[in-house]
Enzyme design. Sequence first.
Site, short mmCIF file in Angstrom:
data_model
loop_
_atom_site.label_atom_id
_atom_site.label_comp_id
_atom_site.label_asym_id
_atom_site.label_seq_id
_atom_site.Cartn_x
_atom_site.Cartn_y
_atom_site.Cartn_z
N SER A 27 0.86 -1.19 0.00
CA SER A 27 0.00 0.00 0.00
C SER A 27 0.89 1.24 0.00
CB SER A 27 -0.86 0.05 1.26
OG SER A 27 -1.62 -1.11 1.39
N HIS A 58 -4.37 -2.93 -3.83
CA HIS A 58 -3.42 -3.99 -4.24
C HIS A 58 -3.99 -4.64 -5.50
CE1 HIS A 58 -0.78 -4.57 -0.59
NE2 HIS A 58 -1.71 -3.76 -0.12
N HIS A 80 -2.10 -11.04 2.41
CA HIS A 80 -1.70 -10.82 3.81
C HIS A 80 -2.13 -11.98 4.69
CE1 HIS A 80 -1.97 -6.79 2.01
NE2 HIS A 80 -0.99 -6.47 2.83
N ALA A 110 3.17 -0.06 3.76
CA ALA A 110 2.66 1.10 4.51
C ALA A 110 2.83 0.76 5.99
CB ALA A 110 1.19 1.31 4.19
N MET A 207 1.72 -4.80 8.91
CA MET A 207 1.14 -6.15 8.93
C MET A 207 1.67 -7.03 7.80
SD MET A 207 -2.78 -4.97 9.58
CE MET A 207 -3.19 -3.60 10.68
N SER A 208 2.88 -6.76 7.34
CA SER A 208 3.41 -7.55 6.21
C SER A 208 4.93 -7.64 6.32
CB SER A 208 3.02 -6.89 4.89
OG SER A 208 3.67 -5.64 4.75
N ASN A 231 0.71 6.92 8.43
CA ASN A 231 -0.06 7.48 9.56
C ASN A 231 0.79 7.38 10.82
OD1 ASN A 231 -0.80 4.44 9.03
ND2 ASN A 231 -1.08 4.79 11.23
N HIS A 243 -8.06 2.48 6.96
CA HIS A 243 -7.35 2.05 5.75
C HIS A 243 -7.43 3.14 4.68
CE1 HIS A 243 -5.41 -0.71 3.06
NE2 HIS A 243 -6.43 -0.74 2.23
N1 HPA Z 1 -0.55 -0.25 12.22
C1 HPA Z 1 -0.39 -1.43 11.58
N2 HPA Z 1 -0.28 -1.52 10.25
C2 HPA Z 1 -0.30 -0.39 9.53
C3 HPA Z 1 -0.46 0.88 10.14
C4 HPA Z 1 -0.58 0.94 11.55
O1 HPA Z 1 -0.72 2.03 12.16
N3 HPA Z 1 -0.45 1.80 9.13
C5 HPA Z 1 -0.28 1.12 7.97
N4 HPA Z 1 -0.20 -0.21 8.21
#
Ligand code: HPA
Length: 276
Positions: A27, A58, A80, A110, A207-208, A231, A243
Amino acid sequence: MLNASTTAARLLKRSALRPTLAIVLGSGFHSLVDSINTVTEVSYADLPGFSRTRIDGHCGKVVFGHFGGVPVILLCGRAHYYEGYSMAEITFPIRVLAELGVRSVLLTNAAGGIHPRFRAGDFMFLTDHINLMGANPLRGELSSGKTCFLDLSKIYDDDLNQLLQKAAREAKVRLSSGVYVAVSGPTYETPAEIRAFAKLGGHAIGMSTVPEAIVGRQCGLKIAGLSCITNLAAGRNKKPLSHAEVLAMGVRVQDQVLELLVRFIRLYSKTPLASR
Ligand code: HPA
């Protein structure tokens, strides 16, 4: 389990290009695919063993092409763990890249910024990670013929990291180094978790990436990881996380992503890493 060499053979029939560099687009990094000079593209749906991601942002295809004459493979999108796929499924494309003769893989993602120095829109290259996903992709891999007792003390490659830093200086993009905390998701974290992860030494969270990095090292690939801090992590910002916010930041940084990665690819092509 599916055989990565069978899927690789299918890809090799579709493209005469033999890149040594692959980039997995997470992302925030998908704009790169609009700028590649495409030679061949193959949908994940046509590749046995590739899982289709259902996550917005994606797209799900392998692209063989050139940037400024340098051959590259892009994996546009990843499946994922939080989608319900197994560790073996989400790391299968990395095994295929190794079978294709790829030598170096840049994993992009991301991430939420844990460290106070981060602002949304910054970039971080990974120097290390903390795997809190609750699973390891090499579990159950004892009979694969490759060691699963891997030394991970240098999982992210110094040479590739230096190229990323040089590319960022040339592109005038703010790039820090840091430790990526991997969680399974799909929920975002609680503020208490983020405070705990900060104490553990984490700088950004996502998360990846970590399962792919581990499997890549098992396959002998050089791995680099690059996060876009889309973020601030939970509790560091008054707004609730979403998201949509992650994707919106991906759009805002797309010019920087392009500047940074095109330079990285050019620098890579001038090093001995680029030869087979
Ligand atoms: N936490 C977990 N995964 C993420 C985040 C987050 O703040 N931002 C983008 N992927």
